[in-house]
Design a protein around this motif. Structure first.
Motif, short mmCIF file in Angstrom:
data_model
loop_
_atom_site.label_atom_id
_atom_site.label_comp_id
_atom_site.label_asym_id
_atom_site.label_seq_id
_atom_site.Cartn_x
_atom_site.Cartn_y
_atom_site.Cartn_z
N ALA A 366 0.83 -1.20 0.00
CA ALA A 366 0.00 0.00 0.00
C ALA A 366 0.87 1.25 0.00
CB ALA A 366 -0.91 -0.01 1.22
N PRO A 367 0.34 2.39 -0.49
CA PRO A 367 1.08 3.65 -0.42
C PRO A 367 1.54 3.93 1.01
CG PRO A 367 -0.85 3.92 -1.81
CD PRO A 367 -0.96 2.55 -1.18
N GLY A 368 2.77 4.41 1.12
CA GLY A 368 3.35 4.72 2.42
C GLY A 368 4.11 3.58 3.05
N GLY A 403 16.77 -3.74 -5.82
CA GLY A 403 17.55 -3.84 -4.60
C GLY A 403 17.48 -2.59 -3.75
N ASP A 404 16.77 -1.57 -4.23
CA ASP A 404 16.57 -0.34 -3.47
C ASP A 404 15.25 -0.41 -2.72
OD1 ASP A 404 18.77 1.58 -4.00
OD2 ASP A 404 18.17 1.27 -6.08
N LEU A 405 15.26 0.11 -1.52
CA LEU A 405 14.05 0.16 -0.71
C LEU A 405 13.44 1.55 -0.77
CD1 LEU A 405 15.41 -1.71 2.44
CD2 LEU A 405 13.98 -2.65 0.62
N GLY A 406 12.12 1.60 -0.68
CA GLY A 406 11.46 2.89 -0.70
C GLY A 406 9.97 2.74 -0.52
N HIS A 407 9.27 3.85 -0.70
CA HIS A 407 7.81 3.82 -0.63
C HIS A 407 7.24 4.81 -1.64
CE1 HIS A 407 8.89 7.09 2.21
NE2 HIS A 407 7.77 7.66 1.80
N MET A 408 5.96 4.68 -1.92
CA MET A 408 5.26 5.56 -2.85
C MET A 408 4.13 6.26 -2.10
SD MET A 408 3.23 4.54 -6.38
CE MET A 408 1.87 3.78 -5.49
N ASP A 409 3.91 7.53 -2.43
CA ASP A 409 2.78 8.23 -1.79
C ASP A 409 1.52 8.05 -2.63
OD1 ASP A 409 2.86 10.08 -3.88
OD2 ASP A 409 3.92 11.61 -2.71
N PHE A 413 4.38 9.45 -6.25
CA PHE A 413 5.76 9.90 -6.13
C PHE A 413 6.52 8.93 -5.23
CE2 PHE A 413 3.71 13.60 -7.72
CZ PHE A 413 4.67 14.28 -8.45
N PHE A 414 7.76 8.64 -5.62
CA PHE A 414 8.55 7.62 -4.95
C PHE A 414 9.63 8.26 -4.07
CE2 PHE A 414 6.60 5.52 -8.50
CZ PHE A 414 6.29 4.26 -8.01
N TYR A 415 9.95 7.54 -3.00
CA TYR A 415 10.94 8.00 -2.03
C TYR A 415 11.88 6.83 -1.74
CZ TYR A 415 7.50 11.70 -1.37
OH TYR A 415 6.62 12.74 -1.58
#
Length: 525
Positions: A366-368, A403-409, A413-415
């Motif tokens: 889920a987003p976040g 291999g990169d970790l992150g989240h989407m709002d 938009f990705f972080y």
């Protein structure tokens, strides 16, 4: 013509040979300046004729066959650009090495790629000796015939560009090897045609022959892809006159040639805007300063925006996807913090690319929620050369795993939180170093920082922050500064101060090199 499933099978997978970009630019503007290095100028017609002559020599003198790999060890120079297009025109595969690598490292690239020929700059005789390959020297050297003499001998020859298919390899793009030996990512003619189109659409729309591009990074990797894009639009390329990186000289060249587009990495961009010469530099011609290769810390981003204005363009992507994962265009960069600022984002998905944040099972979260950044699309490479184990690890259900970790709002938009390999677990909680580094860099005395997890008998792992300071600061001062800005389990247990942080040949601060330096100093025993 149908396939067994009843769908329409492709009648042809033939695509344009990438070398045709150069021929097209020469046809449109033969007398226009194409390449500049110091006092030397090549027009588009001259560059194209040199590429033709060298391509003929590769085929007739060196018996280069379609699909043969050609290694190149050289610092940035005009002949390197000539060789790249000649190799493609002859049907070969371009295999550039980062010129800062050791002879032993380049010898490994030669072996791993199965190269049959090597271009080697005269400044690197030890690299030529380490590679058991036929050599073409860039400059006068004892180890092989000079590219200039070969070009002169074959000048006037105009071999047709080799016929290529969409999935035919054109470039072996070696990874930086931060978690092991470098791997050869196989880039194809069809893939790169999409990448060039995508770069022009998402990063630098509206380029014309009136634009100029300055190269401030090695052409062996991201800067080479950037320059291929410039050739596609007939944009002149300016190379630094020497290997030495002189910031004042960079700004002089920007003013002299009315440079409008540059590709760089955050460490170099930071050097450019923090140098005293930037205060008086004429940067009015700049339209797109594209940065990639690593996330840019917010304080550095703000400084660059204040110095250069709204010209920054960020993209995120690995060599395997040639940067085509996300983009943060100039109009979405914001210097001021506030309710509308998306601080820390690397942008939204590139045109034609789908990006998901996935859990360990490959399901979208889920987003976040934090997970692994994965993508699909025409920019994804064909796989690693002769490395089925790496291919199996890098793809899941057709998705490429970065291999990169992150989240989407919620707005897409990705972080980026950090690399999976950078994350550590302290007291059962996941800790992502990038969040901590962002906070530390807001302290006015800190220029650079890297947070790594180190073993601890009580917590499993704890964080150490290795800092480069521009003014005296104590460990207690930094701890007090961060108090209340970070959860207690994220707070580094030690703050170390070094004169400089080790960087890879690509200008990146890597956690692997930080740990190696800590071990070398006897601090992780």
């Amino acid at each position: 013509m149908t396939d067994p499933s009843g769908g329409v099978a492709p009648v042809s997978t033939r695509v344009m040979n990438l070398a045709t970009f150069l021929a097209q630019a020469a046809r449109r503007d033969p007398d226009g300046i194409a390449l500049v290095m110091g006092d030397t100028r090549w027009t588009w017609a001259e560059w194209n004729a040199r590429a033709d002559a060298l391509a003929d020599a590769l085929q007739t003198r060196f018996n280069l066959q379609k699909g043969d790999r050609v290694l190149c060890q050289s610092q940035n120079c005009m002949e390197m650009m000539q060789a790249m297009f000649a190799v493609w025109r002859a049907g070969g595969v371009w295999v550039p090495a980062n010129f800062r690598q050791t002879p032993e490292e380049v010898a490994y690239l030669a072996e791993a790629s199965g190269a049959s020929l090597m271009f080697c700059n005269a400044a690197f005789p030890a690299h030529a000796a380490a590679c058991d390959l036929p050599q073409i020297a860039i400059g006068a050297a004892d180890f092989g015939p000079d590219i200039a003499a070969i070009t002169a001998e074959h000048m006037g020859k105009r071999p047709p560009a080799a016929a290529v298919g969409r999935d035919d390899p054109c470039w072996f793009f070696f990874t930086s090897g931060t978690t092991g030996r470098p791997k050869a990512s196989v880039l194809t003619h069809g893939q790169m045609a999409f990448v060039v189109t995508n770069h022009l659409a998402d990063l630098m729309p509206g380029l014309t022959g009136d634009d100029a591009s300055l190269v401030v990074a090695p052409l062996s990797h991201g800067a080479g892809v950037h320059q291929l894009t410039q050739v596609a639009r007939g944009v002149k390329t300016i190379l630094l006159p020497t290997e030495r990186f002189d910031v004042a000289q960079v700004w002089d060249l920007v003013a002299q040639w009315r440079v409008s587009t540059m590709f760089t990495v955050p460490t170099i961009l930071k050097l450019l805007v923090e140098h005293p010469s930037s205060a008086a530099a004429d940067t009015s011609s700049l339209r797109y300063v594209v940065y990639a290769g690593a996330p840019m810390y917010r304080v550095d981003q703000q400084r660059a925006l204040e110095t250069l204005g709204p010209v920054l363009v960020q993209y995120f992507g690995l060599g395997e996807v040639t940067g085509n994962i996300t983009v943060l265009p100039a109009h979405l960069h914001q210097a001021e913090d506030g309710p509308t600022a998306r601080i820390g984002t690397c942008g939204h998905a590139r045109t034609g690319i789908e990006v998901q944040i996935q859990d360990d099972n490959g399901d979208e979260v889920a987003p976040g929620e934090t997970g692994e950044i994965c993508c699909i699309g025409p920019a994804v490479f064909a796989g690693y050369y002769q490395n089925p184990e790496a291919n199996a690890k890098s793809f899941r259900n057709g998705w490429f795993r970065t291999g990169d970790l992150g989240h989407m709002d919620e707005q897409g938009f990705f972080y980026i939180t950090g690399r999976q390999s950078d994350m550590f677990i302290s007291g059962g909680s996941n800790v992502y170093p990038r969040e901590i580094e962002e906070k530390i860099l807001t302290h006015p005395a800190i220029n650079e920082v890297a947070v790594v997890g180190v073993p601890d008998p009580l917590w499993g792992e704890i964080g150490w922050a290795v800092c480069v300071a521009n003014a005296p600061v104590a460990e207690d001062d930094l701890a007090a500064f961060l108090d209340g800005k970070l959860s207690r389990y994220k707070m580094p247990k030690r703050f170390l101060f070094w004169d400089a942080l080790p960087k890879s040949a690509y200008g990146k601060i890597t956690k692997k090199m930080i740990r190696e330096e800590l071990e070398a100093r006897g601090m992780l025993a």
